[in-house]
Scaffold this active site. Structure first.
Site, short mmCIF file in Angstrom:
data_model
loop_
_atom_site.label_atom_id
_atom_site.label_comp_id
_atom_site.label_asym_id
_atom_site.label_seq_id
_atom_site.Cartn_x
_atom_site.Cartn_y
_atom_site.Cartn_z
N ASP A 53 -29.14 59.65 -47.75
CA ASP A 53 -28.61 60.43 -49.26
C ASP A 53 -28.88 62.02 -48.62
OD1 ASP A 53 -28.37 58.16 -50.73
OD2 ASP A 53 -29.51 58.42 -51.40
N GLU A 67 -9.61 67.94 -51.83
CA GLU A 67 -9.34 68.65 -52.36
C GLU A 67 -9.80 69.84 -53.97
OE1 GLU A 67 -7.05 66.55 -51.79
OE2 GLU A 67 -6.25 68.86 -50.75
N GLY A 124 -37.31 56.39 -47.77
CA GLY A 124 -36.72 57.54 -48.58
C GLY A 124 -37.82 58.02 -49.18
N ASP A 125 -37.85 58.85 -50.30
CA ASP A 125 -38.93 59.49 -50.80
C ASP A 125 -39.45 59.08 -51.85
OD1 ASP A 125 -36.69 59.02 -52.44
OD2 ASP A 125 -36.30 61.13 -53.60
N GLY A 160 -33.76 51.95 -50.20
CA GLY A 160 -32.41 51.38 -49.49
C GLY A 160 -32.25 51.35 -48.19
N THR A 208 -32.52 57.29 -44.70
CA THR A 208 -31.76 57.03 -46.30
C THR A 208 -30.61 57.86 -45.77
OG1 THR A 208 -32.00 57.87 -48.29
CG2 THR A 208 -33.19 58.92 -47.25
N ARG A 242 -37.45 47.56 -52.94
CA ARG A 242 -38.52 47.96 -53.37
C ARG A 242 -38.96 47.14 -54.66
NH1 ARG A 242 -34.42 52.52 -53.48
NH2 ARG A 242 -32.66 52.29 -53.06
N ARG A 275 -37.65 50.06 -33.72
CA ARG A 275 -38.05 50.13 -32.16
C ARG A 275 -38.72 51.32 -30.92
NH1 ARG A 275 -34.80 52.37 -27.95
NH2 ARG A 275 -34.53 50.94 -26.00
N ALA A 276 -38.38 52.24 -31.80
CA ALA A 276 -39.35 53.71 -30.51
C ALA A 276 -40.61 53.47 -31.29
CB ALA A 276 -37.98 54.76 -31.21
N ASP A 299 -31.40 63.21 -48.46
CA ASP A 299 -32.40 64.32 -49.03
C ASP A 299 -33.34 64.09 -49.34
OD1 ASP A 299 -32.97 61.86 -49.88
OD2 ASP A 299 -32.54 61.37 -51.14
N ARG A 328 -27.60 59.61 -55.72
CA ARG A 328 -27.64 59.33 -57.00
C ARG A 328 -28.28 60.03 -57.34
NH1 ARG A 328 -31.47 54.30 -57.45
NH2 ARG A 328 -29.17 53.19 -57.46
N MET A 375 -21.52 57.13 -52.53
CA MET A 375 -23.09 57.30 -52.45
C MET A 375 -23.62 58.46 -52.73
SD MET A 375 -24.56 53.43 -51.22
CE MET A 375 -25.18 52.26 -51.78
N ARG A 390 3.62 72.88 -54.74
CA ARG A 390 4.50 73.52 -53.12
C ARG A 390 4.31 72.42 -52.72
NH1 ARG A 390 -1.84 75.25 -52.37
NH2 ARG A 390 -2.67 74.17 -50.14
O1 F6P Z 1 -31.26 55.39 -51.15
C1 F6P Z 1 -30.06 55.47 -50.95
C2 F6P Z 1 -28.68 54.80 -52.28
O2 F6P Z 1 -27.73 54.00 -51.25
C3 F6P Z 1 -28.83 55.87 -53.03
O3 F6P Z 1 -27.69 56.43 -52.61
C4 F6P Z 1 -27.89 54.71 -54.06
O4 F6P Z 1 -28.01 55.65 -55.79
C5 F6P Z 1 -29.12 53.46 -54.55
O5 F6P Z 1 -29.68 53.65 -52.60
C6 F6P Z 1 -28.82 52.84 -54.89
O6 F6P Z 1 -29.74 51.67 -54.03
P1 F6P Z 1 -29.81 49.84 -54.95
O7 F6P Z 1 -28.89 49.94 -53.77
O8 F6P Z 1 -31.29 49.78 -55.39
O9 F6P Z 1 -29.11 49.75 -56.01
#
Ligand code: F6P
Length: 319
Positions: free
Chosen positions: A127, A187, A102-103, A11, A125, A72, A21-22, A129, A171, A169, A211
């Site tokens: 996320d 909240e 990402g991972d 993603g 990414t 992907r 660029r860097a 994560d 997942r 977002m 309240r």
């Molecule tokens: O990895 C980032 C992310 O945006 C997630 O938060 C989300 O679930 C996923 O990618 C969606 O990926 P795709 O666009 O491939 O469905």
């Protein structure tokens, strides 16, 4: 090492361009040639590879998305796919690779490293994560996009005296939800890493309403479940008029914040330094504002966790 490659994968995230660029500028500064690999690992397999010059990465530091495109790529999970990728790298004389993603992208870099090809991972990414770094490239921008949306939703929520469920977002990770919920004064914040109690959410909303509160915001990370379903449950249980906003892909685009551009510039250049020092099989990150690098194999064995203290704080501040 006289020739390296760079690709973006998985993603996209705002700031990936600043990282590319860097990588390119740092390599050329070190008199190393750089090749851009388009469409992530799928472009590696098919040989969509082109030499990049200083000017190739001009005018992109402030742009969202990725100039190198991304994808992907299930084929790269197979040994045959990876062999085709290595054959392309050899064909172009590329000796090391910077992988920004990402991972899932790190997994590809790890596998290449295991097959003897040096790679360095750069965490890109929204996320946030990836273990071994406090922040990933794109998280800050996504967060600010969400905050902008929450502030706008808050206006209309107050005018109509409504409750809003905002689905963001994430997942598998609750960072976007947690940080935006805390910064947006939500909240309740529902994240995949923690169980939630609908009874608590409902009684908090009713207390607030009694309240004289004019609006309420509940943030739900997509990994928890559908914001629409949660909104319906809340409306039924509270009797308060409830609306749902699913923010979706606007979180992945847009002009990267200054923080993301700086992070991307530092991490991209650092990845090149490591490759040139002959240190493949690493991934870079930032911890306590210091550049760090870790064994990519070890990082993939670890699990990202949200900041539990921050989660507790968000609960304390939204009584
Ligand atoms: O990895 C980032 C992310 O945006 C997630 O938060 C989300 O679930 C996923 O990618 C969606 O990926 P795709 O666009 O491939 O469905």
């Amino acid at each position: 090492m006289k020739r390296i490659g760079v690709l973006t994968s998985g993603g996209d995230s705002p700031g990936m361009n600043a990282a590319v660029r860097a990588v390119v500028r740092k390599a050329i500064y070190q008199e190393v040639e750089v090749f851009g690999i388009y469409n992530g690992y799928s472009g590696l397999i098919s040989g969509k590879i082109e030499k990049l010059e200083l000017g190739s990465v001009g005018d992109i530091i402030h742009r969202g998305g990725t100039k190198l495109y991304t994808a992907r790529c299930p084929e790269f999970k197979t040994i045959e796919g990876r062999k085709k990728g290595i054959a392309q790298l050899e064909k172009f004389g590329i000796e090391g690779l910077v992988v920004i993603g990402g991972d899932g992208s790190y997994m590809g870099a790890k596998k290449l490293t295991e097959m003897g090809f040096p790679c360095v991972g750069v965490p890109g990414t929204i996320d946030n994560d990836i273990p071994g770094t406090d922040f990933t490239i794109g998280f800050d921008t996504a967060l600010n996009t969400v905050i902008d949306a929450i502030d706008k939703i808050r206006d209309t929520a107050t005018s109509h005296e409504r409750t809003y469920v905002v689905e963001v977002m994430g997942r598998h990770a609750g960072d976007i939800a947690l940080w935006s919920g805390l910064a947006g004064g939500a909240e309740s914040i529902l994240i995949p890493e923690a169980d939630y109690d609908m009874g608590d959410i409902v009684s908090k909303l009713k207390r607030g309403h009694d309240r004289g509160k004019k609006h309420s915001i509940i943030i739900v990370a997509e990994g928890v479940g559908s914001g629409v379903d949660i909104g319906e449950k809340i409306e039924r249980a509270t009797g308060l008029e409830t609306r749902v906003s699913v923010l979706g892909y606007i979180q992945r685009g847009g002009t990267p914040t200054a923080a993301d551009r700086v992070l991307a510039s530092r991490l991209g250049a650092y990845a090149v330094e490591l490759l040139l020092e002959g240190k493949g099989g690493r991934c870079v990150g930032i911890q306590s504002n210091e550049l760090v690098n870790h064994d990519i194999l070890e990082i993939l064995d670890q699990k990202h966790s949200v900041d539990q203290n921050m989660y507790k704080l968000s609960q304390e501040l939204s009584i």
